[in-house]
Design a protein around this motif. Structure first.
Motif, PDB file in Angstrom:
ATOM      1  N   ASN A 243      -1.047   4.271  -1.405  1.00 29.57           N
ATOM      2  CA  ASN A 243      -2.334   4.080  -0.724  1.00 29.57           C
ATOM      3  C   ASN A 243      -3.520   4.363  -1.638  1.00 29.57           C
ATOM      4  OD1 ASN A 243      -1.218   3.366   1.879  1.00 29.57           O
ATOM      5  ND2 ASN A 243      -0.637   5.511   2.062  1.00 29.57           N
TER       6      ASN A 243
ATOM      7  N   PHE B 181       0.831  -1.209   0.000  1.00 28.37           N
ATOM      8  CA  PHE B 181       0.000   0.000   0.000  1.00 28.37           C
ATOM      9  C   PHE B 181       0.864   1.256   0.000  1.00 28.37           C
ATOM     10  CE2 PHE B 181      -3.331  -2.770   2.238  1.00 28.37           C
ATOM     11  CZ  PHE B 181      -3.939  -3.090   1.043  1.00 28.37           C
TER      12      PHE B 181
ATOM     13  N   ASN C   5      -4.923  -3.051  -4.479  1.00 29.28           N
ATOM     14  CA  ASN C   5      -5.492  -3.545  -3.233  1.00 29.28           C
ATOM     15  C   ASN C   5      -5.263  -5.045  -3.081  1.00 29.28           C
ATOM     16  OD1 ASN C   5      -7.036  -3.581  -0.814  1.00 29.28           O
ATOM     17  ND2 ASN C   5      -8.338  -1.943  -1.638  1.00 29.28           N
TER      18      ASN C   5
ATOM     19  N   TYR D 197      -6.107   2.734  -2.867  1.00 28.28           N
ATOM     20  CA  TYR D 197      -6.852   1.491  -2.666  1.00 28.28           C
ATOM     21  C   TYR D 197      -7.860   1.210  -3.768  1.00 28.28           C
ATOM     22  CZ  TYR D 197      -4.930   2.262   1.983  1.00 28.28           C
ATOM     23  OH  TYR D 197      -4.090   2.496   3.029  1.00 28.28           O
ATOM     24  N   ASP D 198      -8.307   2.253  -4.465  1.00 26.52           N
ATOM     25  CA  ASP D 198      -9.263   2.049  -5.549  1.00 26.52           C
ATOM     26  C   ASP D 198      -8.616   1.371  -6.754  1.00 26.52           C
ATOM     27  OD1 ASP D 198      -7.736   4.409  -5.922  1.00 26.52           O
ATOM     28  OD2 ASP D 198      -9.229   5.232  -7.302  1.00 26.52           O
TER      29      ASP D 198
END
Length: 152
Positions: free
Chosen positions: A76, A71, A82, A78-79
């Motif tokens: 980061n 991440f 992941n 996340y969309d």
């Protein structure tokens, strides 16, 4: 659903499977969403300690660091990047989910983790160092379904 497995990931899998021999190993899959329903496995963790001759149970704590590093590396986002699911080897059995595998994955997506879906990749190293594999999608409220595996 389609899941691409990059050559780097395949090489890491091949090496880990060679070292593990007849012992089951596994870990988590970290992916990139290319488009809806199309993902690329860009990294994976490898738990070399927990596997036995006929089963693998992933230790969650052993993979938190790998996920956190992933991440951080991917900003980061996340969309796009992941957790994609789980993987483990079946060196002595067909590369299809066992009853125990199915129960574990159903528990994962129906549990309290707020995971909408996860894939299970099962692999085995063949005699000629090729990787035999299957991939199955587990979604909350649906039966497991096959995933098309693409080589990237």
């Amino acid at each position: 659903m389609q899941v691409e497995i990059t050559q780097d990931v395949r090489a890491n899998l091949r090496q880990a499977l060679r070292v593990a021999g007849r012992r089951e190993i596994g870990g988590v899959l970290m992916g990139e969403q290319i488009e809806p329903g199309h993902f690329r496995v860009v990294d994976l963790s490898i738990d070399k300690e927990m596997g036995g001759r006929a089963h693998f149970v992933r230790s969650p704590l052993a993979h938190v660091e790998a996920l956190n590093a992933f991440f951080q590396r991917t900003g980061n986002r996340y969309d796009r990047f992941n957790y994609l699911g789980e993987w483990h080897s079946h060196p002595r059995f067909p590369v299809m989910p066992s009853i125990q595998d199915i129960a574990s994955m159903r528990e994962l997506v129906h549990g309290e983790q707020n995971i909408e879906f996860a894939v299970l990749l099962i692999v085995r190293l063949n005699w000629w160092r090729t990787i035999a594999s299957s991939c199955t999608l587990f979604r909350r409220g649906y039966n497991p379904s096959p995933v098309e595996i693409l080589e990237a």
